[in-house]
Design an enzyme around this catalytic site. Structure first.
Site, PDB file in Angstrom:
ATOM      1  N   ASP A  18       1.523   4.135  -2.270  1.00 22.32           N
ATOM      2  CA  ASP A  18       0.381   3.958  -1.373  1.00 22.32           C
ATOM      3  C   ASP A  18       0.075   5.309  -0.717  1.00 22.32           C
ATOM      4  O   ASP A  18      -0.129   5.409   0.485  1.00 22.32           O
ATOM      5  CB  ASP A  18       0.697   2.886  -0.322  1.00 22.32           C
ATOM      6  CG  ASP A  18      -0.491   2.599   0.589  1.00 22.32           C
ATOM      7  OD1 ASP A  18      -1.626   2.956   0.221  1.00 22.32           O
ATOM      8  OD2 ASP A  18      -0.274   2.040   1.681  1.00 22.32           O
ATOM      9  N   ASN A  68       4.261  -0.382  10.810  1.00 23.71           N
ATOM     10  CA  ASN A  68       4.180  -1.811  10.517  1.00 23.71           C
ATOM     11  C   ASN A  68       5.106  -2.185   9.366  1.00 23.71           C
ATOM     12  O   ASN A  68       5.635  -3.292   9.315  1.00 23.71           O
ATOM     13  CB  ASN A  68       2.741  -2.171  10.159  1.00 23.71           C
ATOM     14  CG  ASN A  68       2.590  -3.617   9.723  1.00 23.71           C
ATOM     15  OD1 ASN A  68       2.780  -4.533  10.513  1.00 23.71           O
ATOM     16  ND2 ASN A  68       2.309  -3.819   8.438  1.00 23.71           N
ATOM     17  N   HIS A  69       5.285  -1.229   8.449  1.00 19.43           N
ATOM     18  CA  HIS A  69       6.030  -1.519   7.229  1.00 19.43           C
ATOM     19  C   HIS A  69       6.709  -0.248   6.740  1.00 19.43           C
ATOM     20  O   HIS A  69       6.373   0.846   7.197  1.00 19.43           O
ATOM     21  CB  HIS A  69       5.071  -2.019   6.138  1.00 19.43           C
ATOM     22  CG  HIS A  69       3.851  -1.148   5.999  1.00 19.43           C
ATOM     23  ND1 HIS A  69       2.676  -1.383   6.671  1.00 19.43           N
ATOM     24  CD2 HIS A  69       3.632  -0.001   5.306  1.00 19.43           C
ATOM     25  CE1 HIS A  69       1.795  -0.446   6.383  1.00 19.43           C
ATOM     26  NE2 HIS A  69       2.347   0.419   5.556  1.00 19.43           N
ATOM     27  N   GLN A  73       5.570  -2.987   0.219  1.00 18.68           N
ATOM     28  CA  GLN A  73       5.635  -2.491   1.601  1.00 18.68           C
ATOM     29  C   GLN A  73       6.028  -3.629   2.551  1.00 18.68           C
ATOM     30  O   GLN A  73       5.171  -4.214   3.230  1.00 18.68           O
ATOM     31  CB  GLN A  73       4.274  -1.944   2.024  1.00 18.68           C
ATOM     32  CG  GLN A  73       3.896  -0.641   1.339  1.00 18.68           C
ATOM     33  CD  GLN A  73       2.431  -0.291   1.549  1.00 18.68           C
ATOM     34  OE1 GLN A  73       1.555  -1.137   1.396  1.00 18.68           O
ATOM     35  NE2 GLN A  73       2.177   0.948   1.904  1.00 18.68           N
ATOM     36  N   ASP A  83       7.012  -5.720   5.709  1.00 11.69           N
ATOM     37  CA  ASP A  83       6.753  -5.517   7.139  1.00 11.69           C
ATOM     38  C   ASP A  83       8.061  -5.467   7.927  1.00 11.69           C
ATOM     39  O   ASP A  83       8.948  -6.301   7.712  1.00 11.69           O
ATOM     40  CB  ASP A  83       5.919  -6.681   7.695  1.00 11.69           C
ATOM     41  CG  ASP A  83       4.431  -6.424   7.572  1.00 11.69           C
ATOM     42  OD1 ASP A  83       4.018  -5.834   6.556  1.00 11.69           O
ATOM     43  OD2 ASP A  83       3.679  -6.815   8.496  1.00 11.69           O
ATOM     44  N   ASP A 143      -0.589   3.837  12.591  1.00 13.49           N
ATOM     45  CA  ASP A 143      -1.199   3.234  11.407  1.00 13.49           C
ATOM     46  C   ASP A 143      -1.066   1.706  11.459  1.00 13.49           C
ATOM     47  O   ASP A 143      -0.029   1.179  11.863  1.00 13.49           O
ATOM     48  CB  ASP A 143      -0.441   3.785  10.183  1.00 13.49           C
ATOM     49  CG  ASP A 143      -0.893   3.155   8.886  1.00 13.49           C
ATOM     50  OD1 ASP A 143      -2.035   3.417   8.484  1.00 13.49           O
ATOM     51  OD2 ASP A 143      -0.108   2.398   8.276  1.00 13.49           O
ATOM     52  N   TYR A 200      -0.942  -5.169  13.454  1.00 12.52           N
ATOM     53  CA  TYR A 200      -0.252  -6.186  12.654  1.00 12.52           C
ATOM     54  C   TYR A 200       1.257  -6.275  12.895  1.00 12.52           C
ATOM     55  O   TYR A 200       1.980  -6.838  12.070  1.00 12.52           O
ATOM     56  CB  TYR A 200      -0.490  -5.911  11.154  1.00 12.52           C
ATOM     57  CG  TYR A 200      -1.925  -5.560  10.819  1.00 12.52           C
ATOM     58  CD1 TYR A 200      -2.959  -6.442  11.142  1.00 12.52           C
ATOM     59  CD2 TYR A 200      -2.250  -4.363  10.203  1.00 12.52           C
ATOM     60  CE1 TYR A 200      -4.281  -6.123  10.853  1.00 12.52           C
ATOM     61  CE2 TYR A 200      -3.572  -4.037   9.903  1.00 12.52           C
ATOM     62  CZ  TYR A 200      -4.574  -4.917  10.232  1.00 12.52           C
ATOM     63  OH  TYR A 200      -5.877  -4.604   9.941  1.00 12.52           O
ATOM     64  N   LEU A 201       1.753  -5.707  13.992  1.00 10.19           N
ATOM     65  CA  LEU A 201       3.212  -5.630  14.164  1.00 10.19           C
ATOM     66  C   LEU A 201       3.893  -6.991  14.242  1.00 10.19           C
ATOM     67  O   LEU A 201       4.930  -7.206  13.656  1.00 10.19           O
ATOM     68  CB  LEU A 201       3.567  -4.828  15.417  1.00 10.19           C
ATOM     69  CG  LEU A 201       3.114  -3.368  15.471  1.00 10.19           C
ATOM     70  CD1 LEU A 201       3.764  -2.672  16.655  1.00 10.19           C
ATOM     71  CD2 LEU A 201       3.427  -2.630  14.184  1.00 10.19           C
ATOM     72  N   GLU A 215      -5.083   3.073  14.856  1.00  9.62           N
ATOM     73  CA  GLU A 215      -5.912   2.584  13.762  1.00  9.62           C
ATOM     74  C   GLU A 215      -5.938   1.062  13.910  1.00  9.62           C
ATOM     75  O   GLU A 215      -5.008   0.376  13.492  1.00  9.62           O
ATOM     76  CB  GLU A 215      -5.328   2.955  12.395  1.00  9.62           C
ATOM     77  CG  GLU A 215      -6.290   2.565  11.280  1.00  9.62           C
ATOM     78  CD  GLU A 215      -5.636   2.088   9.983  1.00  9.62           C
ATOM     79  OE1 GLU A 215      -6.354   1.998   8.975  1.00  9.62           O
ATOM     80  OE2 GLU A 215      -4.426   1.786   9.970  1.00  9.62           O
ATOM     81  N   ASP A 270      -9.467   6.128   3.397  1.00  8.98           N
ATOM     82  CA  ASP A 270      -9.553   4.741   2.927  1.00  8.98           C
ATOM     83  C   ASP A 270     -10.969   4.425   2.484  1.00  8.98           C
ATOM     84  O   ASP A 270     -11.873   5.247   2.603  1.00  8.98           O
ATOM     85  CB  ASP A 270      -9.120   3.786   4.047  1.00  8.98           C
ATOM     86  CG  ASP A 270      -7.620   3.835   4.278  1.00  8.98           C
ATOM     87  OD1 ASP A 270      -6.874   4.068   3.305  1.00  8.98           O
ATOM     88  OD2 ASP A 270      -7.205   3.657   5.433  1.00  8.98           O
TER      89      ASP A 270
HETATM   90  C1  BGC Z   1      -3.787   3.289   5.804  1.00  7.63           C
HETATM   91  C2  BGC Z   1      -3.998   2.996   4.349  1.00  7.63           C
HETATM   92  C3  BGC Z   1      -2.761   2.316   3.807  1.00  7.63           C
HETATM   93  C4  BGC Z   1      -2.409   1.088   4.656  1.00  7.63           C
HETATM   94  C5  BGC Z   1      -1.133   0.445   4.262  1.00  7.63           C
HETATM   95  C6  BGC Z   1      -3.602   1.888   6.364  1.00  7.63           C
HETATM   96  O1  BGC Z   1      -4.011   1.551   7.502  1.00  7.63           O
HETATM   97  O2  BGC Z   1      -4.876   3.954   6.388  1.00  7.63           O
HETATM   98  O3  BGC Z   1      -4.288   4.144   3.630  1.00  7.63           O
HETATM   99  O4  BGC Z   1      -2.983   1.925   2.491  1.00  7.63           O
HETATM  100  O5  BGC Z   1      -2.319   1.451   5.991  1.00  7.63           O
HETATM  101  O6  BGC Z   1      -0.075   1.333   4.383  1.00  7.63           O
END
Ligand code: BGC
Length: 507
Positions: free
Chosen positions: A69, A111-112, A177, A179, A209, A213-214, A251, A317
């Protein structure tokens, strides 16, 4: 005679007035002829960023990663990926940027992790061991039915089966990925340790990032939950106590009301990317009506002291349409996605210049908005030269191709065959040599923005013009007018051509 010292809160923090630039390490400059950009290459291009007038570099993940990713799948938060260089290179990059007055913020993807991370490997093998509850494990893949699948091009569910642990694990993004489990106190301690590690190395801030979603909770889902907001407050408390000059930016791709939650009362993050306004700008350009932009900004009340928006047009993205109403999404697909290969999940993986059909008037209009809307502008590398895209590439690589420094093979990016193809068609060198190029225009806007700090700091006051295509607002002593329409308009104090714009000094 007494002199008065301004109160702390009256002194704008550096990020409020900064101009940011996002550069992907692998796409900016290759220094060792392996076709992949690296940290030493980036160091060699810092003078360009200084010339452009950039105050802060945003560096997406450079950590050890299997790169499934593009580095957002982190396998070790404390190691630099060898493709990009060494820890010493990273330290040198921070020092070299600072020597030029450029700050460096990077991504904290918390988050992950990657499924290759040692924590996940331990967690799956030893459920009762120290890492057993670092991830969100469960026996019911139907749990949390409210939680939408974000990467709906590739994933059907937010759960994946792990044959080793014989349980399902939860993942908001790719199934590789998993969480992290924020109900596990050790995970909090790990995050604080990572923050301290990088900030002690001189990193000036973090983009948090995928931060909404935590946590997940039955019945309410997994976005912008009170628990998540509370955790952000803890991160902020750490930063304030130990690194008071540092920035955290969220974000948080959420509807306007939830987006505001990330500021709290000024006790959560310092900045939030303005996801609500971004698609509204492109929709306005597609429809020739400014109404939607006024509406969105109406829903975003004034920010607490010390807070700022991060304004952006494009990033690494897709142009995300997750949060726009279905009818707007359809308008956007019709206007901006003539080739369905450009679709990525619910959004459009295209770059700024091709999105606006390479029309210089529209490019300048969008850049004027980027620099005059409330917030600090974020430029996505290559957009300052109107770089193109390659929609045949997988995932979101269409918009992540190598920076074009010069004409010709390698584009000054690499002397080897690049890992990702070069799109070509324009370059920094060609545009530096031409006074009326987009590059000089953007550089000029940056300089103008610095000459008018009110564009960073003054409140946004909408101005009604009676012309549907026109978006007008005042920032301090500047009236900023933008015409989304293909017809010229006469506004009295100024005449705007099709897609014209102006910043007008007023009393
Ligand atoms: C990043 C993406 C990424 C995603 C999952 C996002 O918020 O900006 O590029 O694919 O997190 O990791």
């Amino acid at each position: 005679m007494s002199t008065s010292t301004p109160k702390r809160s009256q002194t704008p923090k550096w990020y409020a007035t900064a101009v940011f630039y996002q550069a992907l390490v692998h796409a900016f400059q290759d220094s060792n002829a392996d076709g992949i950009g690296d940290l030493r290459g980036l160091i060699s291009r810092l003078d360009y960023l200084a010339w452009l007038g950039i105050d802060c570099l945003w560096l997406p993940p450079f950590y050890l990663s299997p790169m499934r990713d593009d580095g957002y799948d982190i396998a070790d938060y404390y190691a630099v990926d060898p493709r990009y260089g060494t820890m010493a290179d990273m330290e040198e990059l921070i020092a070299a940027a600072h020597a030029r007055g450029i700050r460096v913020v990077t991504d904290l993807a918390l988050n992950h992790t990657s499924d290759q991370h040692a924590w996940f490997q331990a967690s799956r093998r030893d459920p009762s061991g120290p890492y057993g509850d670092y991830y969100v494990w469960g026996d019911d893949p139907q749990r949390y039915p409210e939680i939408r699948v974000i990467f709906n091009d590739t994933e059907e569910s937010n759960w994946a089966w792990d044959p080793v642990r014989q349980q399902y694990y939860f993942h908001r993004f790719y199934s590789h990925q998993p969480d992290l489990n924020y109900d596990c106190p050790s995970v909090h301690r790990e995050v604080f340790k990572i923050i301290r590690f990088w900030m002690r190395k001189g990193i000036d801030g973090f983009r948090l990032d995928a931060i909404p979603y935590l946590y997940e909770r039955d019945g309410v889902g997994g976005e912008s939950l009170p628990e998540t907001l509370h955790f952000i407050e803890q991160v902020r408390a750490l930063v304030d106590a130990e690194f008071p000059d540092a920035l955290i930016i969220a974000e948080a791709n959420q509807p306007p009301a939830q987006t505001m939650e990330f500021f709290g009362a000024g006790n959560r993050v310092h900045m939030v990317f303005n996801f609500p306004v971004m698609p509204a700008l492109f929709a306005a350009l597609a429809t020739g009506s400014a109404a939607g932009v006024y509406d969105v900004l109406d829903k975003l009340p004034e920010l607490p002291a010390g807070c700022q928006w991060g304004t952006f047009l494009r990033n690494h993205d897709e142009l995300t349409l997750e949060m726009v109403p279905p009818e707007v999404r359809e308008v956007m697909y019709a206007a901006y996605m003539p080739d369905p290969r450009a679709k990525a999940n619910d959004g459009i993986a295209r770059r700024l210049a091709p999105l606006v059909g390479g029309d210089c008037r529209k490019l300048e209009l969008m850049f004027s908005l980027l620099f005059s809307l409330p917030g600090a502008p974020f430029i996505y590398y290559g957009d300052e030269i109107g770089m193109g895209e390659d929609i045949t590439l997988p995932d979101r690589h269409a918009v992540r191709t190598p920076m074009q420094w010069e004409e010709g093979p390698g584009a000054g990016f690499s002397t080897a065959a690049p890992q990702w193809p070069i799109v070509g068609g324009t370059s920094v060198a060609a545009q530096r040599a031409e006074e009326d190029s987009l590059l000089h225009f953007v550089r000029g806007l940056i300089a103008q923005r610095k000459a008018h700090p009110e564009l960073a700091l003054a409140p946004y006051e909408p101005v009604e013009t009676g012309v549907d295509a026109v978006f007008a607002f005042q920032r301090g002593s500047l009236l900023c007018v933008h015409n989304f329409g293909a017809e010229a308009v006469d506004l009295g104090p100024v005449e705007l051509g099709p897609f014209g714009w102006a910043w007008i000094p007023v009393e």
